[in-house]
Structures are given as C-alpha cells and as structure tokens.
Design a protein around this motif. Structure first.
Motif, short mmCIF file in Angstrom:
data_model
loop_
_atom_site.label_atom_id
_atom_site.label_comp_id
_atom_site.label_asym_id
_atom_site.label_seq_id
_atom_site.Cartn_x
_atom_site.Cartn_y
_atom_site.Cartn_z
N GLY A 149 0.71 -1.40 0.23
CA GLY A 149 0.05 -0.02 0.28
C GLY A 149 0.43 0.94 -0.39
O GLY A 149 0.18 2.20 -0.83
N LEU A 150 2.44 1.22 0.99
CA LEU A 150 2.53 2.64 1.23
C LEU A 150 3.64 2.49 -0.58
O LEU A 150 3.82 3.61 -0.82
CB LEU A 150 3.40 1.86 1.64
N LEU A 170 1.81 1.71 -3.30
CA LEU A 170 0.92 2.04 -4.70
C LEU A 170 1.21 3.36 -3.77
O LEU A 170 0.55 4.49 -5.27
CB LEU A 170 -0.51 1.40 -3.60
N VAL A 171 1.08 4.18 -2.92
CA VAL A 171 1.01 5.64 -2.54
C VAL A 171 1.69 6.68 -3.42
O VAL A 171 1.52 7.78 -3.74
CB VAL A 171 0.67 5.99 -1.22
N GLY A 172 2.44 6.05 -3.13
CA GLY A 172 3.81 6.10 -4.24
C GLY A 172 4.24 6.52 -5.63
O GLY A 172 4.40 7.94 -5.42
N GLY A 209 -0.05 7.97 -5.91
CA GLY A 209 -0.94 9.43 -4.97
C GLY A 209 -0.19 10.94 -5.27
O GLY A 209 -2.06 11.97 -5.55
N MET A 240 -5.91 7.52 -10.39
CA MET A 240 -5.86 6.37 -9.21
C MET A 240 -7.18 5.80 -8.59
O MET A 240 -6.31 4.98 -8.34
CB MET A 240 -5.54 8.36 -8.50
N ALA A 272 -6.05 1.88 -8.24
CA ALA A 272 -5.69 1.19 -6.48
C ALA A 272 -6.99 0.39 -6.04
O ALA A 272 -7.04 -0.53 -5.59
CB ALA A 272 -6.21 2.93 -5.72
#
Length: 258
Positions: free
Chosen positions: A72-73, A75-77, A80, A107, A111
């Motif tokens: 998840g981190l 993906l956010v990077g 985001g 996004m 996601a």
C-alpha cells in the motif's frame, strides 16, 4: 524471522478444501480479468467479488491488513500524485497546485484493481501451504527448475532475515544508530549489504553441492495428482464464468454497446 504467508493454511473454509489446481486456475483467471477492468462502473462489482471471496476464505482481516501495508505504501508513492499532474478538468486549485478530475478517476481505478488483485492473491497463497502451491504449479507444467528455485528462495529467505536481524542487533550494541544518515552510516549499510550478499552466495554453493551429493538433477517421477471432484469442477466453472463476465462487460462498456 517469520513472514506468515501460509499461517492460516490449516483452516477448513470452502476455499481451503478446494482442489489446488482448480483454485489456482480459477483465481488466476479472475486476477487477469480484474487487471483488464478500466470502466469505472465495474469497480464496485470487482471490489465486491474480491471481498466476498476473501470472506468465504475465512482468513482474518488482520492477515489482509498486515500484508497490505508495504504494498500500500508503494501504491501511494506511485499513484498519489496522479490527481495533481494528470488531466485537464480542474476541480480545485490553490496557487500552482491543481486537482484534476481525470487524475482522481485514474487513481481510483488503479487503486481498486490493486486492492482486488492483492486480495485474491492473498486468498490464493493463504488458503494452502506454500509447498502445496509449488507442487500445484509443477503439476500444471511449470519448469521444475523454477519451482525448485521458488522453494529454496522461500526457505532461505527466513535464514537471511534472521542473519540480518542478528547483524543489526550487533550494530546497535556497538553504538550504531540508524537515525543518523551520515557518510559513515552509509558505509556501514553498504558493508552489511555486501556481507549478506557474499554469505548468501557462499551458502547457495554449499546447498547446491549438498543437493548434488543427494542425487539432485536425476529424473524423478511425480506421484499421481488427486482427481477432481464434481464440486471442484463446478467451483472452477463458476469462477471462470465470473472472470469471463467481467471481461465481456469491460469489452461492451468500452465499445459503447452498453
């Protein structure tokens, strides 16, 4: 060091009892179908199907949450910044910073597919032991060399993690602090990485020689796989039909038929 990929392989859910080959083929087909989803109208059904399959597997929510943390981190990077750099329709603007509608939709789509695919992957690998999954891959025609490499990688990844933990403890006892990113700290990190690389290479050579001495490389005959039951075939047909429905809906929606 424990990764716990198959900690809940002992449960008795319908997915745990599903024949491994049927489960692998069916869930992989559904994963590929979800990867093709682009239309926003299919996002909620896709997430609903993945959530329903996860609930059917009886895996705890904590298992899903813990293994989603690092992906998840990542993906956010990766996505985001899409709402701020992609698109033409401005929804909100504050000075040079603008929020674009197309970026938000992109996004959400990325996601959603990510969450659905990760959820199905956790069900696939979490409802059977790792060794059972490897045997299933081999029975479906995957190269024995690749499956042996996967088993050895998974097996000795734990030892590599334990060795890294021991080295970190020794560094802390000698006064090393990771919070200080100095040239000396970078040199220490490089030394640790180099040491682990050399030790891993030497260990791989020892393991290979030991395997050769025990006859590795000789042709072996695999035992006969368990036959499929009617319920296994019905489950496979249901999941593949669901995957085909998503692919057909995506085709029709993208072409404007629906």
């Amino acid at each position: 060091m424990k990764f716990g990929l198959d900690d809940y392989a002992h449960l008795e859910s319908p997915l745990h009892q599903w024949e491994p080959r049927c489960k692998l083929i069916g869930l992989m087909g559904l994963i590929f179908a979800f990867a093709m989803v682009r239309d926003q109208r299919l996002i909620l059904p896709m997430l609903g199907v993945s959530a329903g399959i996860y609930a059917l597997s009886q895996l705890p929510i904590s298992y899903w949450r813990m293994r989603l943390r690092y992906p998840g981190l990542f993906l956010v990077g990766v996505v985001g910044f899409l709402p701020f750099i992609s698109g033409q329709t401005v929804l909100f603007q504050l000075g040079p910073i603008a929020l674009y509608q197309e970026g938000i939709l992109a996004m959400i789509g990325i996601a959603s597919r990510f969450l659905a695919i990760i959820t199905l992957s956790l069900v696939l690998f979490g409802t059977a032991s790792f060794l059972t999954t490897i045997k299933t891959l081999r029975s479906l025609g995957i190269s024995p060399i690749l499956t042996d490499m996967m088993v050895l990688f998974y097996r000795y990844l734990f030892e590599l993690g334990d060795r890294l933990h021991t080295m970190q403890s020794a560094m802390r006892l000698r006064g090393f602090k990771r919070t200080r990113l100095t040239p000396r700290a970078l040199q220490t990190f490089a030394s640790v990485a180099g040491t682990l690389l050399v030790q891993s290479y030497e260990q791989s050579e020892r393991i290979y020689q030991a395997m050769r001495l025990r006859g590795y490389g000789q042709k072996t005959v695999l035992s006969q796989s368990q036959s499929w039951h009617l319920k296994d075939a019905l489950g496979l047909g249901l999941v593949l039909s669901l995957a085909a429905t998503f692919m057909a809906a995506e085709f029709w929606l993208s072409s404007g038929i629906l």
